[in-house]
Design a protein around this motif. Structure first.
Motif, PDB file in Angstrom:
ATOM      1  N   UNK A  22      13.697  29.162  26.884  1.00 38.41           N
ATOM      2  CA  UNK A  22      14.899  29.328  26.072  1.00 38.41           C
ATOM      3  C   UNK A  22      15.375  30.778  26.117  1.00 38.41           C
ATOM      4  N   UNK A  23      16.655  30.952  26.437  1.00 33.83           N
ATOM      5  CA  UNK A  23      17.277  32.269  26.485  1.00 33.83           C
ATOM      6  C   UNK A  23      18.204  32.499  25.303  1.00 33.83           C
ATOM      7  N   UNK A  24      18.785  31.450  24.803  1.00 27.95           N
ATOM      8  CA  UNK A  24      19.679  31.483  23.645  1.00 27.95           C
ATOM      9  C   UNK A  24      19.656  30.065  23.070  1.00 27.95           C
ATOM     10  N   UNK A  25      20.326  29.845  21.989  1.00 27.17           N
ATOM     11  CA  UNK A  25      20.348  28.518  21.404  1.00 27.17           C
ATOM     12  C   UNK A  25      20.836  27.513  22.435  1.00 27.17           C
ATOM     13  N   UNK A  26      19.979  26.534  22.731  1.00 29.43           N
ATOM     14  CA  UNK A  26      20.288  25.460  23.691  1.00 29.43           C
ATOM     15  C   UNK A  26      20.660  25.955  25.084  1.00 29.43           C
ATOM     16  N   UNK A  27      20.056  27.037  25.538  1.00 31.33           N
ATOM     17  CA  UNK A  27      20.273  27.530  26.886  1.00 31.33           C
ATOM     18  C   UNK A  27      18.914  27.875  27.496  1.00 31.33           C
ATOM     19  N   UNK A  28      18.554  27.183  28.588  1.00 32.12           N
ATOM     20  CA  UNK A  28      17.246  27.331  29.220  1.00 32.12           C
ATOM     21  C   UNK A  28      17.422  27.858  30.634  1.00 32.12           C
ATOM     22  N   UNK A  29      16.462  28.702  31.071  1.00 29.80           N
ATOM     23  CA  UNK A  29      16.567  29.335  32.376  1.00 29.80           C
ATOM     24  C   UNK A  29      15.227  29.313  33.102  1.00 29.80           C
ATOM     25  N   UNK A  30      15.298  29.205  34.428  1.00 30.82           N
ATOM     26  CA  UNK A  30      14.124  29.290  35.286  1.00 30.82           C
ATOM     27  C   UNK A  30      14.518  30.049  36.545  1.00 30.82           C
ATOM     28  N   UNK A  31      13.618  30.917  37.034  1.00 29.13           N
ATOM     29  CA  UNK A  31      13.932  31.776  38.175  1.00 29.13           C
ATOM     30  C   UNK A  31      12.802  31.743  39.200  1.00 29.13           C
ATOM     31  N   UNK A  32      13.178  31.661  40.487  1.00 27.86           N
ATOM     32  CA  UNK A  32      12.258  31.853  41.602  1.00 27.86           C
ATOM     33  C   UNK A  32      12.750  33.080  42.360  1.00 27.86           C
ATOM     34  N   UNK A  33      11.857  34.018  42.645  1.00 24.82           N
ATOM     35  CA  UNK A  33      12.236  35.240  43.364  1.00 24.82           C
ATOM     36  C   UNK A  33      11.720  35.190  44.797  1.00 24.82           C
ATOM     37  N   UNK A  34      12.546  35.680  45.727  1.00 25.62           N
ATOM     38  CA  UNK A  34      12.176  35.784  47.137  1.00 25.62           C
ATOM     39  C   UNK A  34      12.364  37.228  47.595  1.00 25.62           C
ATOM     40  N   UNK A  35      11.286  37.855  48.042  1.00 26.07           N
ATOM     41  CA  UNK A  35      11.347  39.224  48.537  1.00 26.07           C
ATOM     42  C   UNK A  35      11.741  39.181  50.014  1.00 26.07           C
ATOM     43  N   UNK A  36      12.889  39.742  50.341  1.00 29.09           N
ATOM     44  CA  UNK A  36      13.419  39.700  51.709  1.00 29.09           C
ATOM     45  C   UNK A  36      13.481  41.076  52.361  1.00 29.09           C
ATOM     46  N   UNK A  37      12.707  42.047  51.833  1.00 27.95           N
ATOM     47  CA  UNK A  37      12.801  43.419  52.343  1.00 27.95           C
ATOM     48  C   UNK A  37      12.384  43.552  53.803  1.00 27.95           C
ATOM     49  N   UNK A  38      11.609  42.609  54.345  1.00 30.64           N
ATOM     50  CA  UNK A  38      11.231  42.697  55.759  1.00 30.64           C
ATOM     51  C   UNK A  38      12.375  42.244  56.674  1.00 30.64           C
ATOM     52  N   UNK A  39      13.411  41.619  56.098  1.00 30.60           N
ATOM     53  CA  UNK A  39      14.519  41.091  56.894  1.00 30.60           C
ATOM     54  C   UNK A  39      15.834  41.830  56.705  1.00 30.60           C
ATOM     55  N   UNK A  40      16.020  42.458  55.541  1.00 31.47           N
ATOM     56  CA  UNK A  40      17.304  43.097  55.259  1.00 31.47           C
ATOM     57  C   UNK A  40      17.138  44.243  54.290  1.00 31.47           C
ATOM     58  N   UNK A  41      18.200  45.044  54.154  1.00 28.86           N
ATOM     59  CA  UNK A  41      18.154  46.189  53.240  1.00 28.86           C
ATOM     60  C   UNK A  41      18.885  45.930  51.932  1.00 28.86           C
ATOM     61  N   UNK A  42      19.866  45.023  51.953  1.00 26.84           N
ATOM     62  CA  UNK A  42      20.646  44.696  50.759  1.00 26.84           C
ATOM     63  C   UNK A  42      21.165  43.265  50.866  1.00 26.84           C
ATOM     64  N   UNK A  43      20.989  42.491  49.806  1.00 27.62           N
ATOM     65  CA  UNK A  43      21.572  41.145  49.746  1.00 27.62           C
ATOM     66  C   UNK A  43      23.024  41.279  49.304  1.00 27.62           C
ATOM     67  N   UNK A  44      23.934  40.620  50.027  1.00 27.97           N
ATOM     68  CA  UNK A  44      25.348  40.636  49.663  1.00 27.97           C
ATOM     69  C   UNK A  44      25.700  39.382  48.865  1.00 27.97           C
ATOM     70  N   UNK A  45      25.301  38.206  49.367  1.00 25.15           N
ATOM     71  CA  UNK A  45      25.597  36.957  48.665  1.00 25.15           C
ATOM     72  C   UNK A  45      24.651  35.869  49.143  1.00 25.15           C
ATOM     73  N   UNK A  46      24.696  34.741  48.468  1.00 24.99           N
ATOM     74  CA  UNK A  46      23.850  33.629  48.876  1.00 24.99           C
ATOM     75  C   UNK A  46      24.250  32.336  48.188  1.00 24.99           C
TER      76      UNK A  46
END
Length: 95
Positions: A22-46
């Motif tokens: 829960x992040x706020x009333x009736x708002x739930x969040x889940x995150x998966x992180x991917x480290x891409x530093x071996x492939x690029x220097x900056x993420x622009x979009x996805x």
């Protein structure tokens, strides 16, 4: 890789999302992180072209770590942890 310094990445990736918190009333969040530093220097979009249980994951760049992609689900209902195989498309800078 493009001569302009951009790189396009596409992959079918297994993503294991933790249970929504829960992040706020009736708002739930889940995150998966991917480290891409071996492939690029900056993420622009996805994008993450999948829908699961009525939820569509979004791809964004971490606030301070420009090479970490965060695949985020935000919804108005709680949900348990789950794993999906999702097509990811990420554009970034490689030089």
């Amino acid at each position: 890789k493009w001569n302009s310094g951009k790189i396009e990445l596409y992959a079918e990736k297994s993503l294991s999302f933790p249970a929504g918190t829960m992040q706020a009333t009736n708002l739930y969040r889940s995150i998966v992180s991917l480290d891409l530093k071996s492939l690029l220097t900056t993420i622009i979009s996805g994008t993450c072209a999948v829908q699961t249980n009525g939820m569509v994951p979004l791809v964004c760049r971490h606030g301070t770590t420009k090479t970490t992609a965060e695949i985020v689900i935000v919804t108005s209902r709680t949900f348990d942890a789950f794993t999906i195989t999702a097509p990811l498309y990420i554009i970034g800078k490689w030089k």
